[in-house]
Design an enzyme around this catalytic site. Structure first.
Site, short mmCIF file in Angstrom:
data_model
loop_
_atom_site.label_atom_id
_atom_site.label_comp_id
_atom_site.label_asym_id
_atom_site.label_seq_id
_atom_site.Cartn_x
_atom_site.Cartn_y
_atom_site.Cartn_z
CG LEU A 107 -1.79 -1.10 1.25
CD1 LEU A 107 -2.41 -1.31 2.80
CD2 LEU A 107 -2.84 -1.05 0.44
CE1 TYR A 157 5.31 4.69 4.44
CE2 TYR A 157 6.53 5.45 2.61
CZ TYR A 157 6.64 4.92 3.71
OH TYR A 157 7.58 4.17 4.10
CB THR A 201 2.05 -0.87 5.80
OG1 THR A 201 3.01 -1.22 6.73
CG2 THR A 201 0.58 -1.60 6.57
CG ASP A 202 6.10 2.26 1.60
OD1 ASP A 202 7.05 1.73 1.77
OD2 ASP A 202 5.93 2.99 0.61
CD1 TRP A 203 10.92 -0.84 5.26
CD2 TRP A 203 9.10 -1.67 4.33
NE1 TRP A 203 10.95 -2.30 4.75
CE2 TRP A 203 9.92 -2.62 4.29
CE3 TRP A 203 7.67 -1.86 3.82
CZ2 TRP A 203 9.68 -3.90 3.81
CZ3 TRP A 203 7.46 -2.95 3.16
CH2 TRP A 203 8.36 -3.96 3.23
#
Length: 582
Positions: A256, A258, A294-296
């Site tokens: 995904l 941010y 998720t993105d980091w």
């Protein structure tokens, strides 16, 4: 193995796992590599935990490898990591992932330099070539080189559209055309995963759903001032299109973005916390059944080299990490990139705020990929000697150089035949150049040290960007697309003195109006080394690239555009698809 047997194995393994072990499956932190392939100790300054802590104490079973090393050392590191995992109660293997490693991008937050791996153009270069079969063959090379060192998840490709030319991540896209991006992403998946996900596959995590291109003001959502995504042109569906194609093609995993949407019917919270987007769109409407990550860094604040990095929890900044985790799981997320907080999951379950059944739902998806990739069975370890032979082998390097040559795009050429600045360059010329290019040119022409002694000059430039403070922000090339006043002064002075060939490295579109009519020949490229460019200049290879986006005439025309709409510039300097042949 039949589907029933496969499901039974997943359920049997899940049933043996404790709550902390299952919680560990929901996290995907970064990890470093030590000298000689040793397991690295913790590096608090870089926000990296020790492998022993991650694997044995936190039960982490997915790691994102950062840093580079020789192929043999990468393989040895991987085997040591798997031996550590095998020593635990259930011995569940670790899945290793990586950002792209096969190009020349210098942003360590989004990619690694090719180093020991074969070097190819950036994704924009493949968009310029426009050959889906070449993209498939490239991704197959990536697959073989990753497999050799034990990397089993690719945190790529990007399915984003380059609709706002200012966005710093344009370099990793396949350009501006929605249908072409979908076609090339699908070809990439075929090369990485094969017809079905199996022991010879690398799982692709396509990003950044539902498309990261329409950033408000062209900024990046790594940073608070780039958090918003806007769709004033009503083209949300265009950005989802390549991801729909990826899901249809069997993408194993999706990352995904941010950003948080503004001015849409969706809640204005980051996509990781957005149930309408994650469950409503990705799961239900597109029918995606794989792992959603998720993105980091969307849960916890971190620091990097003493610089504070707040969690990218846009729209839910007021929530604490446990509340953010609950919101993301409620939205439909399975895994948290860049995080190592299984304790949050355990505490929430024990407090009655999260059911273990919800944890099982995501853990089941994660285990399913682990088994399909063969990690639980015969593909846990790799052979360091084979890694040294496979990674960056001569054939792969030759193919990478050929692709670099092919992506070079000729925008303008000197009109008069026989003029020194007309491409391809004639033999016997005296050539002025600067930097590392001089040595490569000297193998074909006489290189001189002053422009006025030359028949032709060859110069390489990089697309302009606004320099930012901050150890992370400095790597993201953002801001206006025009060269600052005076930045082209030396280039234009040389062009006034001698016919000049200019190549511009485009990591995003640039305003080249000031150059276009004042140089003899103008090329653009997308991650091409000096040797590959010189082959094109000499006519040993042809410039086969075509622009993968419009090039604007001015910054004013950029500001007049809408961030979600492709090709909305009525009068670009060079149109999408432009490129001359010899």
């Amino acid at each position: 193995m039949s589907n029933a047997q496969f499901v039974h194995r997943v359920e049997a393994l899940l049933g043996r796992m404790s709550l902390p072990e299952k919680a560990g499956l929901l996290f995907h932190p970064m990890i470093g590599i030590g000298p000689g392939g040793a397991l690295a100790p913790a590096d608090p300054d870089a926000g990296l935990l020790a492998a022993v802590d991650l694997v044995t104490r936190r039960h982490i079973r997915h790691v994102n490898l950062v840093g580079t090393a020789p192929a043999g050392d990468l393989a040895r590191w991987h085997n040591r990591l798997q031996e550590l995992a095998a020593s635990t109660r259930l011995g569940v293997p670790v899945t290793v992932s990586t950002d792209p490693r096969h190009a020349r991008s210098a942003n360590p937050n989004t990619a690694a330099l090719a180093g020991t791996f074969s070097a190819w153009p950036e994704p924009l270069g493949f968009a310029a070539i426009g050959d889906p079969d070449l993209v498939r063959r490239y991704a197959d090379t990536v697959r073989r080189e990753y497999l050799a060192v034990g990397i089993r998840v690719a945190l790529h490709p990007q399915g984003d559209l380059a609709t706002d030319p200012r966005w710093p991540r344009v370099l990793g896209t396949f350009g501006e055309h929605p249908a072409v991006v979908g076609e090339l992403v699908t070809a990439y998946l075929r090369g990485l995963q094969g017809p079905v996900l199996g022991p010879d596959s690398v799982a692709a995590m396509v990003k950044h759903f539902p498309g990261g291109g329409p950033t408000r003001h062209g900024e990046d959502p790594h940073f608070p001032y780039g958090a918003e995504q806007a769709y004033p042109g009503g083209r949300f569906a265009d950005h989802v299109g390549p991801f729909a194609a990826a899901v249809q093609a069997g993408a194993a995993q999706v990352m995904l973005g941010y950003g948080r949407p503004v001015g849409t019917s969706c809640p204005s919270v980051g996509f990781a916390f957005n149930q309408d987007v994650v469950t409503g769109l990705l799961r239900r409407r597109l029918g995606f059944t794989g792992v959603i990550c998720t993105d980091w860094g969307v849960l916890t604040d971190t620091s990097f080299r003493g610089e504070r990095r707040p969690a990218r929890a846009w729209g839910v900044e007021h929530l604490d990490p446990a509340q953010r985790l609950l919101a993301a799981l409620h939205a439909g997320v399975d895994q948290f990139g860049g995080e190592a907080r299984p304790d949050l999951v355990v505490d929430l379950v024990r407090a009655g705020r999260l059911t273990e059944q919800r944890v099982d739902t995501s853990a089941r998806r994660v285990l399913r990929d682990k088994l399909r990739l063969g990690l639980v069975d015969q593909h846990r370890y790799v052979d360091p000697q084979r890694a040294e032979q496979e990674v960056g082998n001569a054939a792969a390097r030759a193919d990478g150089l050929a692709a670099q040559r092919a992506c070079v795009t000729l925008l303008r050429n000197a009109v008069a035949p026989g003029r020194p600045g007309r491409l391809p360059l004639a033999a016997g010329l005296r050539v002025y150049a600067e930097g590392s290019l001089r040595q490569v040119l000297a193998a074909r022409w006489t290189v001189v040290t002053e422009p006025h002694r030359a028949d032709v000059a060859v110069l390489r430039l990089a697309a302009p960007f606004q320099r930012r403070d901050g150890q992370v922000e400095a790597y993201f090339h953002a801001g206006p697309l025009e060269f600052p006043p005076g930045a082209l002064g030396r280039t234009l002075a040389i062009a006034a003195a001698v016919p000049t060939v200019v190549d511009v490295y485009l990591d995003r579109p640039a305003v080249l109006t000031e150059l276009a009519d004042r140089v003899a020949a103008l090329l653009v490229s997308f991650g091409v080394d000096d040797a590959a460019l010189v082959d094109v200049l000499a006519g040993q290879a042809t410039p086969d690239g075509r622009l993968p986006f419009d090039l604007p005439r001015s910054q004013r025309s950029v500001l007049a555009g809408q961030p979600d709409v492709p090709f909305d510039d009525p009068d670009p300097l060079f149109r999408y698809g432009h490129g001359l042949a010899y």
